[in-house]
Design a protein around this motif. Sequence first.
Motif, PDB file in Angstrom:
ATOM      1  N   PRO A  79      41.718  39.152  46.245  1.00  0.00           N
ATOM      2  CA  PRO A  79      40.605  38.728  45.400  1.00  0.00           C
ATOM      3  C   PRO A  79      40.268  39.858  44.440  1.00  0.00           C
ATOM      4  CG  PRO A  79      40.054  38.593  47.740  1.00  0.00           C
ATOM      5  CD  PRO A  79      41.313  39.360  47.634  1.00  0.00           C
ATOM      6  N   ASP A  80      39.508  39.556  43.447  1.00  0.00           N
ATOM      7  CA  ASP A  80      39.122  40.588  42.510  1.00  0.00           C
ATOM      8  C   ASP A  80      37.860  41.250  43.042  1.00  0.00           C
ATOM      9  OD1 ASP A  80      39.738  41.893  40.129  1.00  0.00           O
ATOM     10  OD2 ASP A  80      38.040  40.897  39.136  1.00  0.00           O
ATOM     11  N   MET A  93      48.047  37.847  38.606  1.00  0.00           N
ATOM     12  CA  MET A  93      48.065  37.322  39.971  1.00  0.00           C
ATOM     13  C   MET A  93      49.025  38.165  40.799  1.00  0.00           C
ATOM     14  SD  MET A  93      46.269  34.786  40.957  1.00  0.00           S
ATOM     15  CE  MET A  93      45.569  33.199  40.625  1.00  0.00           C
ATOM     16  N   PRO A  94      48.629  39.383  41.154  1.00  0.00           N
ATOM     17  CA  PRO A  94      49.584  40.257  41.840  1.00  0.00           C
ATOM     18  C   PRO A  94      49.761  39.857  43.298  1.00  0.00           C
ATOM     19  CG  PRO A  94      47.476  41.345  41.664  1.00  0.00           C
ATOM     20  CD  PRO A  94      47.307  40.014  41.014  1.00  0.00           C
ATOM     21  N   GLY A 141      33.155  36.200  45.008  1.00  0.00           N
ATOM     22  CA  GLY A 141      33.798  36.202  43.697  1.00  0.00           C
ATOM     23  C   GLY A 141      33.819  34.820  43.093  1.00  0.00           C
ATOM     24  N   ALA A 142      34.188  33.850  43.922  1.00  0.00           N
ATOM     25  CA  ALA A 142      34.260  32.491  43.411  1.00  0.00           C
ATOM     26  C   ALA A 142      32.870  31.968  43.085  1.00  0.00           C
ATOM     27  CB  ALA A 142      34.927  31.592  44.450  1.00  0.00           C
ATOM     28  N   LEU A 143      31.924  32.261  43.948  1.00  0.00           N
ATOM     29  CA  LEU A 143      30.566  31.756  43.732  1.00  0.00           C
ATOM     30  C   LEU A 143      29.994  32.295  42.439  1.00  0.00           C
ATOM     31  CD1 LEU A 143      29.055  32.034  47.304  1.00  0.00           C
ATOM     32  CD2 LEU A 143      29.417  29.945  46.024  1.00  0.00           C
ATOM     33  N   LYS A 144      30.295  33.555  42.163  1.00  0.00           N
ATOM     34  CA  LYS A 144      29.675  34.190  41.002  1.00  0.00           C
ATOM     35  C   LYS A 144      30.132  33.549  39.705  1.00  0.00           C
ATOM     36  CE  LYS A 144      27.938  38.629  42.327  1.00  0.00           C
ATOM     37  NZ  LYS A 144      28.116  40.075  42.368  1.00  0.00           N
ATOM     38  N   TRP A 202      40.086  32.179  45.956  1.00  0.00           N
ATOM     39  CA  TRP A 202      39.369  33.461  45.896  1.00  0.00           C
ATOM     40  C   TRP A 202      39.706  34.274  44.647  1.00  0.00           C
ATOM     41  CZ3 TRP A 202      43.021  31.998  49.476  1.00  0.00           C
ATOM     42  CH2 TRP A 202      44.270  32.591  49.381  1.00  0.00           C
ATOM     43  N   ARG A 203      40.641  33.785  43.830  1.00  0.00           N
ATOM     44  CA  ARG A 203      40.985  34.565  42.627  1.00  0.00           C
ATOM     45  C   ARG A 203      41.201  33.622  41.460  1.00  0.00           C
ATOM     46  NH1 ARG A 203      43.000  39.779  42.062  1.00  0.00           N
ATOM     47  NH2 ARG A 203      43.849  40.131  39.951  1.00  0.00           N
ATOM     48  N   ARG A 204      40.592  34.021  40.360  1.00  0.00           N
ATOM     49  CA  ARG A 204      40.826  33.175  39.188  1.00  0.00           C
ATOM     50  C   ARG A 204      41.966  33.754  38.373  1.00  0.00           C
ATOM     51  NH1 ARG A 204      38.065  35.525  34.713  1.00  0.00           N
ATOM     52  NH2 ARG A 204      36.723  37.206  35.445  1.00  0.00           N
TER      53      ARG A 204
END
Lengths: 436, 978
Positions: free
Chosen positions: A269-270, A209-210, A127-130, A161-163
């Motif tokens: 993460p998403d 951001m749950p 996810g982060a890389l993308k 891992w999450r934006r």
Amino acid sequence: MIGGLFIYNHKGEVLISRVYRDDIGRNAVDAFRVNVIHARQQVRSPVTNIARTSFFHVKRSNIWLAAVTKQNVNAAMVFEFLYKMCDVMTAYFGKISEENIKNNFVLIYELLDEILDFGYPQNSETGALKTFITQQGIKGQPQTKEEQSQITSQVTGQIGWRREGIKYRRNELFLDVLESVNLLMSPQGQVLSAHVSGRVVMKSYLSGMPECKFGMNDKIVIDKQGKGGTTDEPGKSGKQSIAIDDCTFHQCVRLSKFDSERSISFIPPDGEYELMRYRTTKDIILPFRVIPLVREVGRTKLEVKVVIKSNFKPSLLAQKIEVRIPTPLNTSGVQVICMKGKAKYKASENAIVWKIKRMAGMKESQISAEIELLPTNDKKKWARPPISMNFEVPFAPSGLKVRYLKVFESKLNYSDHDVIKWVRYIGRSGIYETRC
Amino acid sequence: MPAVSKGDGMRGLAVFISDIRNCKSKEAEIKRINKELANIRSKFKGDKALDGYSKKKYVCKLLFIFLLGHDIDFGHMEAVNLLSSNKYTEKQIGYLFISVLVNSNSELIRLINNAIKNDLSSRNPTFMCLALHCIANVGSREMAEAFAGEIPRILVAGDTMDSVKQSAALCLLRLYKTSPDLVLMGEWTSRVVHLLNDQHMGVVTAAISLITCLSQKNPDEFKTCVSLAVSRLSRIVSSASTDLQDYTYYFVPAPWLSCKLLRLLQCYPPPEDGAVKGRLVECLETILNKAQEPPKSKKVQHSNAKNAILFEAISLIIHYDSEPNLLVRACNQLGQFLQHRETNLRYLALESMCTLASSEFSHEAVKTHIETVINALKTERDVSVRQRAADLLYAMCDRSNAKQIVAEMLSYLETADYSIREEMVLKVAILAEKYAVDYSWYVDTILNLIRIAGDYVSEEVWYRVIQIVINRDDVQGYAAKTVFEALQAPACHENMVKVGGYILGEFGNLIAGDPRSSPLVQFNLLHSKFHLCSVPTRALLLSAYIKFINLFPETKSTIQEVLRSDSQIRNSDVELQQRAVEYLKLSSIASTDVLATVLEEMPPFPERESSILAKLKKKKGPGAVSVNELEEGKREGGELNGGGERGDNSAIAASNASTPSPSADLLGLRTGPPVTAAAPSAGSLLVDVFSEAGVNDDGFLRDLEPPTESSDSLLAEGPGDSDSAPPSVVSEDPATPLPESNELLNKFVCKNNGVLFENQLLQIGIKSEYRQNLGRMYLFYGNKTSVQFITFTTTVTCPGELQSQLNVQAKPVEPLIEGGAQVQQVINIECLTDFSDAPLLNIKFRYGGALQNLTLKLPVTINKFFQPTEMASHDFFQRWKQLSLPQQEAQKIFKANHAMDTEVLKAKLLGLGMALLENVDPNPENFVCAGVIQTKAQQVGSLLRLEPNAQAQMYRLTVRSSKDTVSKRLCELLAEQF
């Protein structure tokens, strides 16, 4: 630390070669090809030492991925990285095949530059890389400064891992419990070894951001609650809870909380990710029982009868059932009779393969085969390899149950009840063998 | 072979092979093979019989699968069935399968043999050939057993086809190579030899291989082949290039056959029959002539074939070594090749010339090519060719050209390849020594050698320089001067320092007159190198320093200062420290007279085989050098160093006989006791010196041998030689008569090492160590004569009840002891329980025909198994009282045999193995000891009290131990010691 990473096709041609350290020479590429890919004997070990250089390889279909190092590295780390690398590549361009790798080689080099720095693994979260390694051109919509700084803060921040600022109209959550059950059983039906290795895979489409909390029928938790006498009655808890031998979590899970309260809480993460892995060895539900009967009639004939019994609720349906009965190496002919499904002698695999599409619980089915043998000069006796089985059942053979999955999001105005949750159990066979 | 028609091509097989080739992975390949195997199995199993074609096809597939590396465990039967087919291709495949996958199944073997027999007796030549090929391909012992009798018959039968004869000859050769005992030619011999007259060249070629092999085993039986071979050869050689049609290869008639004929002739000496010999010489001349003719073709094959014959012919000429004319011609021919464009030819020419150089007839002719060879050494690109050139230079060297060759080799050495340097160095050293006209040249050469290639100069080389310098008075001064000059180079090799240290230490005085090389300058020069050297060299330098003190008393204070410095006297290396301490002490205690005696100039070394030569031989193996050595032996006798360098035994014996002291040279080989016999005068003097100096210690003695010798013992690390040296030096009285064995035993009660026995022939040294109830004893048998002892045997026996008390195992000893040599024997001892007797050692050997037999007692006594026990006064007396039973005590009062020296007594009691307890007995004059005897069965605690009475010169000895026999025995043993 990893000195270099090579990807080969099945012929041993190099598709990708990335060297991170000077101690890895160019000849290392050839050394692996000569000694492993083109080895006379099949190389079984995933780690090979050639001239003081260690090669760690994994194989995906026809593609070899090999990490090379001259140092004494943590082998588990290297393999973890290789698997992660496979995941990342799959996430970017689908199946790992020669064609895909050739088509995406620029991307792969870009990824390799990002996830390995001087041989040290870095952030490999897809996810982060993308967010910053993209496959489309960015000519049309150049990233703004804000976006760029956001990426930087995310990648270097605490929750890499999450934006932030994700928005969904419908907050949805998919949870899959995937288990593979492994068994080795004696001909008399005695369990010689059995274990289940399972994974909890999630797909989350949640806004903001749950904070999530995941609960299952872990014996330790249930017992603790049972003692407190809060919810479950004590008699029931013993049966319904399972003992987990060991488990590992995705990096998003707060380990400190798990250690202290044994509760699994995390900011997900998403998208798709694997929340946890676990292994159990006690009280496993064995979905099938295989009863073999092998009789040798003289030197030239063998009679085989195999009965399988399904051992779960009649309302459930097992799928993709396949029984593989090995035949001796001097088989010259096979006749098969089966009530259900299709059976065939596959000479190329030295086995009779019996396939059944669907089978309900508490049923029984049978196959009988007559194998003709060619008398040989060898006095060696047939080793009688075990009968193996493949299947898929819609429950968790370990007995694991998801008790709850709570979502808290304090800033945005949706509550736990607004989230749509889907839970699915799939039990597959791992190495499921019965000796005959 | 009948051509395979298109219909015979097996499509199924082709498809299968292409399938396998197209497999993408190993797994896919295995799957395909499994499928195919199942298919073949079902086909073979099938009820209806397969036709020959499909059988052949499937057998072929199996063969292919087998060759891919998979196990095949069926199909043999089908293959055997194919053998009985009448079709060539089917039979061929059947034989192919059988010869690749031989199965030792007895039933099948019988069937196979049957099929082969049928084919052999058939009249069909192709089938016979197939069968013969199969036999040869399998070539097992079983095959030989079954067919060895049959094949010679086929080979010589009149009606056999030529092609079958060829196959039969080669098949027989193969069987003969695997099991020569089964192939008996007997009655066939002459008929096989006559195959050389066969019309068919192929048959002759095949037969000649067989005959060559057979005649190597029994040359006499095949002697007749020589004349036949010669006539055959002359027919071929004289034939025009077109005569032999099929057997003419690029205008050369039958080159393979000619080579084989020439090689066969090399198995035999020159023919005695004049006519045959004349014909042969004619042939060889023709061959040499042909080499001069312009080539008939530009093709390389033509010249290769021609040269092959030529080189074989030259080898034959060299082998005969009796035709000066031919030898010289051969040499000239090779000389031409030396400058040939082809590297291979140059290599071969150098190699052949090397052997030519050894012939007396062609030696001079070879020498004419010296310039070319030297050039080759310098300019050849290929190292192997350079190596050959160096070999040839070595071989062609004699007195006349030695200086030139040695100079060239030396100059080449600077750029030589590392791989051949060591050998080159040895060769230079040998040549320099062997052809030295004046020794100053020799010394110069060797010093140059060390300067240029110091790393490759082995110990033997510089040992040899020193040997020669010491043995020749005329060169000593020059050597000292040269060495001194060489050492002045800012960086010189360690070997140079060694030679320098040694020579200056011995002969520094010869150049001390010159103020430029005054003693102090010499010393400072040597000492400036000291710190850069390794430990052995430093040790040698220390010895040189002490010699300096003797040579130049004025340097004494300087050197003592050096020895006294912490870096010497407290050196971490034991050897250096010991030397420093001992030399320092020696220089300060001993008077100048004593010093002069101790540090006398080295006596001349006895002549013997040059150690360098031995080393070269060892390095090169028996082949290459032995040829050179033999010819050296042949050539002439009057070398400067006498017969010493010869490899043969008689020469050594002669030189040994001519020198008065028959023992080994010190610096040379690692045999022989280093000191005693070589310099008996020095040895006995030594003992005098040290009894004067009041030192009485084995270890010290050893290290105060003349320094040169101790340096030797340090450098030559032969098994047990430095260990064996001390006992021989210590031997106080070399002429002791055969001692009473009990006396002998007593000698060793308090010590573990020494000389057990010595007479005119034999010296037996002993060294032993004990731990708990186990002991190990090393016996060193030294042959003091110059004649070897043969059938040398030793036996150790335990008489009577000792057998159950002591377990003695002697390792076998070599049955032959060379003159001056020493052998070692290890004896392991285990003490089972306490004992009083000693095991017997019986030695038998033949010396000059007379049988010698002697029996000795091995000095194993109960006290050897003592373990010292320290205890306080209180404990001691408590235990003493505990052992108060009358039989536990043994007491003896006796007169002193030796002076009552407290220190000596202490040393003896310590040597006994018990702990000497101080401050226990209230009377300080008395000695008390405690110890435990370790046996396998039990431990016996023992206490001892010795009360000397100085006035009466008497002792009272009391021993108490938990076992009465032990007390008694100990008491007996000890009473003899004081």
